[in-house]
Design a protein around this motif. Structure first.
Motif, short mmCIF file in Angstrom:
data_model
loop_
_atom_site.label_atom_id
_atom_site.label_comp_id
_atom_site.label_asym_id
_atom_site.label_seq_id
_atom_site.Cartn_x
_atom_site.Cartn_y
_atom_site.Cartn_z
N ARG A 157 95.66 59.22 14.82
CA ARG A 157 96.14 59.42 13.44
C ARG A 157 95.24 58.74 12.42
O ARG A 157 95.13 59.18 11.29
N ALA A 158 94.58 57.66 12.85
CA ALA A 158 93.68 56.93 11.96
C ALA A 158 92.28 57.57 11.92
O ALA A 158 91.37 57.04 11.28
N GLY A 159 92.12 58.69 12.62
CA GLY A 159 90.86 59.40 12.58
C GLY A 159 89.84 58.94 13.61
O GLY A 159 88.68 59.33 13.55
N ARG A 160 90.27 58.12 14.54
CA ARG A 160 89.38 57.64 15.60
C ARG A 160 89.49 58.56 16.81
O ARG A 160 90.47 59.29 16.96
N ASN A 161 88.50 58.54 17.66
CA ASN A 161 88.49 59.35 18.87
C ASN A 161 88.34 58.41 20.06
O ASN A 161 87.23 58.24 20.57
N PRO A 162 89.41 57.78 20.50
CA PRO A 162 89.29 56.80 21.57
C PRO A 162 88.94 57.44 22.91
O PRO A 162 89.28 58.59 23.17
N ARG A 163 88.26 56.70 23.72
CA ARG A 163 87.99 57.07 25.10
C ARG A 163 89.02 56.34 25.94
O ARG A 163 89.37 55.21 25.64
N VAL A 164 89.51 56.99 26.99
CA VAL A 164 90.55 56.37 27.81
C VAL A 164 90.13 56.33 29.28
O VAL A 164 89.44 57.21 29.76
N LEU A 165 90.54 55.28 29.95
CA LEU A 165 90.36 55.12 31.39
C LEU A 165 91.75 55.23 32.00
O LEU A 165 92.63 54.42 31.71
N THR A 208 92.36 51.20 28.01
CA THR A 208 92.80 51.28 29.39
C THR A 208 94.33 51.30 29.37
O THR A 208 94.96 50.76 28.46
N GLY A 209 94.91 51.95 30.33
CA GLY A 209 96.37 52.02 30.36
C GLY A 209 96.93 52.96 29.31
O GLY A 209 98.04 52.77 28.81
N ALA A 210 96.19 54.00 28.98
CA ALA A 210 96.61 54.93 27.92
C ALA A 210 97.85 55.72 28.27
O ALA A 210 98.48 56.31 27.40
N ILE A 211 98.22 55.74 29.54
CA ILE A 211 99.41 56.48 29.96
C ILE A 211 100.66 55.63 29.84
O ILE A 211 101.77 56.15 29.75
N GLY A 212 100.51 54.34 29.80
CA GLY A 212 101.66 53.45 29.70
C GLY A 212 102.29 53.48 28.32
O GLY A 212 101.78 54.09 27.38
N PHE A 213 103.40 52.81 28.17
CA PHE A 213 104.17 52.81 26.93
C PHE A 213 103.33 52.34 25.74
O PHE A 213 103.22 53.03 24.73
#
Length: 68
Positions: free
Chosen positions: A23-31, A7-12
């Motif tokens: 970069r670590a090869g993960r595919n995070p989901r964002v809210l 959550t807050g993927a747009i913030g700093f």
């Protein structure tokens, strides 16, 4: 390893965390509140759900959705 929701993927901090996860090869989901801001920050192509934490329906969708 399980799915990761950020959550807050747009913030700093959030955008640096998302970049590092990618970069670590993960595919995070964002809210996020505004999907257009993801594109402007160069974070397009992520599994994204539009909404905010107080929005129960959006939060539930972000947690349970397998792909967006």
């Amino acid at each position: 390893m399980g799915a990761i929701l950020v959550t807050g993927a747009i913030g700093f901090i959030g955008r640096h965390l998302v970049s590092r996860l990618i970069r670590a090869g993960r595919n995070p989901r964002v809210l996020v509140r505004d999907l257009r801001k993801l594109e402007r920050l160069g974070l397009s192509g992520l599994q994204a759900v539009q909404g905010a934490l107080p929005d129960r329906a959006a939060t539930a969708a972000a947690v349970t959705r397998t792909s967006v």
